[in-house]
Design a protein around this motif. Sequence first.
Motif, mmCIF file in Angstrom:
data_model
loop_
_atom_site.group_PDB
_atom_site.id
_atom_site.type_symbol
_atom_site.label_atom_id
_atom_site.label_comp_id
_atom_site.label_asym_id
_atom_site.label_seq_id
_atom_site.Cartn_x
_atom_site.Cartn_y
_atom_site.Cartn_z
ATOM 1 N N LEU A 73 -21.644 -9.152 -6.483
ATOM 2 C CA LEU A 73 -20.465 -8.893 -7.135
ATOM 3 C C LEU A 73 -20.413 -9.736 -8.589
ATOM 4 C CD1 LEU A 73 -17.472 -8.745 -4.458
ATOM 5 C CD2 LEU A 73 -18.270 -7.011 -5.709
ATOM 6 N N SER A 123 -11.141 -4.826 -0.336
ATOM 7 C CA SER A 123 -11.991 -3.829 0.273
ATOM 8 C C SER A 123 -11.524 -3.329 1.579
ATOM 9 C CB SER A 123 -13.344 -4.405 0.560
ATOM 10 O OG SER A 123 -14.134 -3.488 1.208
ATOM 11 N N THR A 128 -17.528 -1.684 -0.164
ATOM 12 C CA THR A 128 -17.030 -0.810 -1.350
ATOM 13 C C THR A 128 -15.847 -1.889 -1.599
ATOM 14 O OG1 THR A 128 -17.766 1.129 -0.669
ATOM 15 C CG2 THR A 128 -16.265 1.039 -2.593
ATOM 16 N N TRP A 129 -16.066 -2.526 -2.974
ATOM 17 C CA TRP A 129 -15.072 -3.623 -3.502
ATOM 18 C C TRP A 129 -14.405 -3.045 -4.502
ATOM 19 C CZ3 TRP A 129 -13.615 -7.681 -0.312
ATOM 20 C CH2 TRP A 129 -14.522 -8.082 0.524
ATOM 21 N N GLU A 391 -27.992 1.812 -8.953
ATOM 22 C CA GLU A 391 -27.152 0.646 -8.975
ATOM 23 C C GLU A 391 -27.689 -0.151 -10.039
ATOM 24 O OE1 GLU A 391 -24.650 -2.340 -6.318
ATOM 25 O OE2 GLU A 391 -26.566 -1.555 -5.618
ATOM 26 N N GLY A 397 -22.742 -3.113 -7.920
ATOM 27 C CA GLY A 397 -21.402 -2.401 -7.772
ATOM 28 C C GLY A 397 -21.102 -1.166 -8.683
ATOM 29 N N HIS A 411 -18.112 1.864 -12.175
ATOM 30 C CA HIS A 411 -17.759 1.025 -11.027
ATOM 31 C C HIS A 411 -17.477 2.098 -9.746
ATOM 32 C CE1 HIS A 411 -15.161 -1.251 -7.769
ATOM 33 N NE2 HIS A 411 -16.134 -2.146 -8.171
ATOM 34 N N GLU A 412 -18.288 1.833 -8.696
ATOM 35 C CA GLU A 412 -18.146 2.618 -7.401
ATOM 36 C C GLU A 412 -16.686 2.436 -6.857
ATOM 37 O OE1 GLU A 412 -19.559 3.388 -2.772
ATOM 38 O OE2 GLU A 412 -20.405 1.552 -4.070
#
Length: 475
Positions: A73, A123, A128-129, A391, A397, A411-412
């Motif tokens: 992150l 999250s 997944t954040w 990625e 992320g 961003h996911e």
Amino acid sequence: MSVVLSRLAAILVAVGLIFTSLTLGNTGRAAAAEPGYLMVHFTGDSATGQTLYLAHSTDGLHWNDLNGGAPVLRSTIGTRGVRDPALIRSPDGSRYWIVATDLCIRCGSTYEKGSPSLVVWESTNLVTWSQPRLLNVAGAIPDGRNAWAPEAIWNPETNDYVLYWATNATLNGVLKYRIYSARTSDFRTITTPQVYIDPPGATPVVDTQMTEVPAGVGKYRYVRVSGDGRNTVEGSNSILGTWTNLGDLSSLGLTGNVVEGPVWMKFKDRDEWALYIDYNAPNGVREYRPILTTNPFDVSSYRLQEPTSYDMGGTPKRHGAIMSLTAAEESRVLARWPSTPAERLQSYNFPDRYVRHTNFDVRIDPDVSPADDAQFRLRPGLAGSGTVSFESVNYPGYFLRHADYDFQLAHEDGTSQFAADATFRKIAGLADPSWSSFQSYNHPDRYLRHYAYQLRLDPISTATGRSDATFRVTN
């Protein structure tokens, strides 16, 4: 007699089989590994060190770096650096937060002048954040100059979280660090901050961390350690109630700035605790070192561990947090961050150019600087097996994703639409089968290609198009 012997032999065989099955069953249960532990941490004062890393341990003492030792992150807000992360799980396990110091030493901010805000990620699955957001906690404190080393704990007495941190502020004519606290239910809004820990006189305090202890271990429910120069240990039966001084770590030689960032961890397989201390060793190496105890309330029982009894892994482990994992959490975490190498996508017909991101746009360029802008990890596809997703290395992320047939680094967000847009089938190169092409997962008639050096998603029908849609995966 032969009949009797035959029957007796049969009985013995049957009994043997029963014991064998029991033995195998017990062996299988004993061999089944219990879920381990997850550590989130930063590594130091460099630009990449002030991002967040993960490590996993099966026994709580020997740690393996996840994601190949690369960050997982990165903060894109505030000072754009993060330190001292806390990892919080909701009581029902449905939500997680990471709350960290917004501070980037040597890249714009200093210890003397920091941010009044904390950085928060959220999250629902631990992998997944959300995008990071700022939570201003020191702005309501008179003369509050910064916010450091946040921690949070669920408080059953108030049915919300107690968020606490260190702020340098003037109170009663004394400028120093004190621990402040506030209540929150969502890490978006907080109650008015209150002074939580204030040692006498000019003594400052930072880096407080506490944990709940099961009933029967001692006379208290909670234990906390604070960085006040002596690393004071305290016990209490109420998070916001009265705390009793139980001693300090001076008997272990852990005083002053030798240590910071204490974090508690309960071993899952026995009644023993580890107190990890961010330790400044005589050789100049600074990272976590464990102290073990069977009674957190008895400071005389604390045992500082020698380096031969633990292994912190390949990257320095600085002030972070440790969480005991469930089997489902561990499975998700280990699948999300395997040790996948960083690779580049080289253009087939412009071999001096590589796919890169710049200001979140995606194109092919020569001489990419910084080099990380052209590096990606080919992850298992977000939308389906046998596929890949790209990625970013320096923006973990964030993935290559098409939108209106144009590409961006995005961003996911955890949605099925994002997963489909960011997933591709790796096939033999359309212009050269020894290279590779990438077919869109949700638009299978289209392929990743460059056009005027920009990355696009297009149908391919010409020789030029086939060359534009062909790449070499290389490190």
